[in-house]
Design a protein around this motif. Structure first.
Motif, PDB file in Angstrom:
ATOM      1  N   HIS A 170      43.451  33.041  51.884  1.00 30.57           N
ATOM      2  CA  HIS A 170      44.091  34.337  52.125  1.00 30.57           C
ATOM      3  C   HIS A 170      43.924  35.261  50.926  1.00 30.57           C
ATOM      4  CE1 HIS A 170      47.074  37.190  53.654  1.00 30.57           C
ATOM      5  NE2 HIS A 170      47.572  37.201  52.432  1.00 30.57           N
ATOM      6  N   VAL A 171      44.210  34.763  49.735  1.00 32.84           N
ATOM      7  CA  VAL A 171      44.115  35.590  48.528  1.00 32.84           C
ATOM      8  C   VAL A 171      42.666  36.005  48.280  1.00 32.84           C
ATOM      9  CG1 VAL A 171      44.410  35.580  46.020  1.00 32.84           C
ATOM     10  CG2 VAL A 171      46.189  34.602  47.493  1.00 32.84           C
ATOM     11  N   HIS A 172      41.747  35.065  48.488  1.00 33.35           N
ATOM     12  CA  HIS A 172      40.327  35.356  48.294  1.00 33.35           C
ATOM     13  C   HIS A 172      39.871  36.503  49.193  1.00 33.35           C
ATOM     14  CE1 HIS A 172      36.177  34.423  47.189  1.00 33.35           C
ATOM     15  NE2 HIS A 172      35.858  34.516  48.466  1.00 33.35           N
ATOM     16  N   ALA A 173      40.379  36.536  50.426  1.00 35.72           N
ATOM     17  CA  ALA A 173      39.998  37.581  51.368  1.00 35.72           C
ATOM     18  C   ALA A 173      40.763  38.884  51.142  1.00 35.72           C
ATOM     19  CB  ALA A 173      40.223  37.089  52.802  1.00 35.72           C
ATOM     20  N   ALA A 174      41.986  38.769  50.607  1.00 33.71           N
ATOM     21  CA  ALA A 174      42.856  39.943  50.498  1.00 33.71           C
ATOM     22  C   ALA A 174      42.581  40.798  49.272  1.00 33.71           C
ATOM     23  CB  ALA A 174      44.318  39.495  50.491  1.00 33.71           C
ATOM     24  N   ILE A 175      41.956  40.223  48.217  1.00 30.27           N
ATOM     25  CA  ILE A 175      41.764  40.935  46.955  1.00 30.27           C
ATOM     26  C   ILE A 175      40.270  41.082  46.692  1.00 30.27           C
ATOM     27  CG2 ILE A 175      42.193  40.909  44.472  1.00 30.27           C
ATOM     28  CD1 ILE A 175      44.707  39.285  44.991  1.00 30.27           C
ATOM     29  N   GLN A 176      39.868  42.287  46.365  1.00 31.57           N
ATOM     30  CA  GLN A 176      38.474  42.555  45.993  1.00 31.57           C
ATOM     31  C   GLN A 176      38.338  42.448  44.482  1.00 31.57           C
ATOM     32  OE1 GLN A 176      37.122  46.655  46.248  1.00 31.57           O
ATOM     33  NE2 GLN A 176      35.088  45.995  46.916  1.00 31.57           N
ATOM     34  N   PHE A 177      37.375  41.634  44.033  1.00 38.87           N
ATOM     35  CA  PHE A 177      37.182  41.457  42.594  1.00 38.87           C
ATOM     36  C   PHE A 177      36.353  42.589  42.017  1.00 38.87           C
ATOM     37  CE2 PHE A 177      34.757  40.143  38.912  1.00 38.87           C
ATOM     38  CZ  PHE A 177      35.741  39.596  38.096  1.00 38.87           C
ATOM     39  N   GLY A 178      36.753  43.034  40.794  1.00 31.46           N
ATOM     40  CA  GLY A 178      35.958  44.006  40.059  1.00 31.46           C
ATOM     41  C   GLY A 178      36.517  44.159  38.658  1.00 31.46           C
ATOM     42  N   TYR A 179      35.642  44.081  37.637  1.00 27.88           N
ATOM     43  CA  TYR A 179      36.128  44.204  36.260  1.00 27.88           C
ATOM     44  C   TYR A 179      36.804  45.554  36.037  1.00 27.88           C
ATOM     45  CZ  TYR A 179      33.692  39.904  34.988  1.00 27.88           C
ATOM     46  OH  TYR A 179      33.288  38.587  34.907  1.00 27.88           O
ATOM     47  N   HIS A 180      36.359  46.579  36.763  1.00 26.32           N
ATOM     48  CA  HIS A 180      36.948  47.908  36.607  1.00 26.32           C
ATOM     49  C   HIS A 180      38.345  47.983  37.226  1.00 26.32           C
ATOM     50  CE1 HIS A 180      34.855  47.756  40.451  1.00 26.32           C
ATOM     51  NE2 HIS A 180      35.566  48.778  40.873  1.00 26.32           N
ATOM     52  N   HIS A 181      38.766  46.937  37.928  1.00 24.04           N
ATOM     53  CA  HIS A 181      40.110  46.893  38.506  1.00 24.04           C
ATOM     54  C   HIS A 181      41.142  46.302  37.542  1.00 24.04           C
ATOM     55  CE1 HIS A 181      38.363  48.143  42.197  1.00 24.04           C
ATOM     56  NE2 HIS A 181      37.931  46.963  42.601  1.00 24.04           N
ATOM     57  N   ALA A 182      40.735  45.918  36.344  1.00 24.44           N
ATOM     58  CA  ALA A 182      41.658  45.263  35.410  1.00 24.44           C
ATOM     59  C   ALA A 182      42.841  46.169  35.092  1.00 24.44           C
ATOM     60  CB  ALA A 182      40.929  44.883  34.130  1.00 24.44           C
ATOM     61  N   ASP A 183      44.036  45.595  35.132  1.00 26.81           N
ATOM     62  CA  ASP A 183      45.265  46.316  34.814  1.00 26.81           C
ATOM     63  C   ASP A 183      46.275  45.292  34.295  1.00 26.81           C
ATOM     64  OD1 ASP A 183      47.704  47.623  34.714  1.00 26.81           O
ATOM     65  OD2 ASP A 183      47.475  48.627  36.644  1.00 26.81           O
ATOM     66  N   PRO A 184      46.585  45.329  32.991  1.00 23.10           N
ATOM     67  CA  PRO A 184      47.470  44.308  32.423  1.00 23.10           C
ATOM     68  C   PRO A 184      48.903  44.368  32.935  1.00 23.10           C
ATOM     69  CG  PRO A 184      47.037  46.030  30.811  1.00 23.10           C
ATOM     70  CD  PRO A 184      46.126  46.288  31.972  1.00 23.10           C
ATOM     71  N   THR A 185      49.267  45.419  33.663  1.00 20.46           N
ATOM     72  CA  THR A 185      50.636  45.526  34.179  1.00 20.46           C
ATOM     73  C   THR A 185      50.746  45.055  35.629  1.00 20.46           C
ATOM     74  OG1 THR A 185      50.395  47.800  35.012  1.00 20.46           O
ATOM     75  CG2 THR A 185      50.991  47.528  32.686  1.00 20.46           C
TER      76      THR A 185
END
Length: 285
Positions: free
Chosen positions: A140-155
């Motif tokens: 579920h998590v693998h399908a629900a979240i798109q990976f991208g280094y530009h999406h990094a947000d420490p909060t």
């Protein structure tokens, strides 16, 4: 299989600044280290190690004003086998869990299991408890979240990662950890080295990686919601409730990150290309 691991990370400080870093290979892999260059700084400053409440090795130092370079390297022997699979592993009832697993059932800064409780039970309450349920959460998590280094947000925490549908490896781990805890499965966040070994190389700079472990049938098992396939060559640095417990650096003053180079690769050599004495104690703290 032998792995060459290491890093060079540079910070610039405007004033002398206390700092804690968590960059040593985890003590559970100490017997696998064949050679290493222990953590050092340039310019050289005193380093003092201690163990935190989760058994991770931390290093205290006082950074001078200006540029500070931290570096280390190691050769680590690895089985070359993918993450251990145990599809028949069953979920342990809460009343039968060992005391030391209980903190990993609770919500934490980045794993808001209280606000995700209904979300989790609506989606996984009907799934067979145990390995099957954890794998369903990973799917579920693998399908629900798109990976991208530009999406990094420490909060960003687990809830927002699922709402926004984007993130980096820590967000996948946080979301899966939070959902497992909602289902009464102890889950802990892990960070360490994971190179492109046994998989097609990725056209992106090497980084540290995040995954998680769950307690099933009396043991901890590794899962990875970002990649969602068993991987080869994981080398643990630290474990905790979430990323707040295992930050690679905590700096107590203003600074900028100026360099971040990570090495994780297979090598035929059991020693680094530098003449030295036997492996220092610092390498296996």
């Amino acid at each position: 299989m032998l792995l060459h691991l290491g890093f060079e990370i540079a910070y610039r400080f405007v004033q002398p600044t206390p700092m804690v870093v968590m960059l040593d290979i985890h003590g559970s892999r100490s017997g696998d280290i064949t050679d290493c260059e222990p953590l050092s700084t340039l310019p050289s400053v005193p380093l003092r190690k201690y163990r935190d409440g989760f058994g991770n090795t931390c290093t205290r130092l006082h950074a001078p004003a200006g540029l500070l370079l931290l570096s280390a390297a190691a050769i680590v022997r690895d089985s070359g086998l993918p993450d251990r699979q145990q599809p028949d592993a069953m979920q342990v009832p809460v009343e039968a869990l060992p005391d030391e697993t209980l903190p990993f059932l609770l919500g934490s800064r980045y794993c808001e299991s209280d606000t995700l409780m209904q979300y989790a039970w609506d989606r996984f309450g009907h799934v067979e408890p145990g390995w099957t349920r954890v794998q369903a959460i990973c799917d579920h998590v693998h399908a629900a979240i798109q990976f991208g280094y530009h999406h990094a947000d420490p909060t960003r925490g687990a809830l927002r990662a699922l709402e926004e549908g984007r993130g980096v490896c820590r967000d996948f781990a946080h979301a899966a950890v939070a959902l497992c805890r909602c289902m009464n499965i102890p889950a802990r966040y892990c960070t360490g080295y994971l190179g492109d070994i046994g998989v097609p190389p990725v056209d992106a700079p090497m980084d540290f990686s995040a995954w998680f472990e769950v307690w099933l049938d009396g043991d901890w098992y590794t899962f990875d919601a970002r990649h969602n396939v068993p991987r080869i060559g994981r080398v643990l640095i630290a474990r905790g409730r979430d990323a707040a417990d295992v930050a690679i650096s905590s700096t107590f003053g203003p600074n900028t990150l100026e360099r971040f180079d990570i090495v994780t690769e297979e090598t035929p050599h059991a020693a680094l290309d530098i003449a030295r004495d036997p492996v220092p104690v610092d390498c296996v703290a």
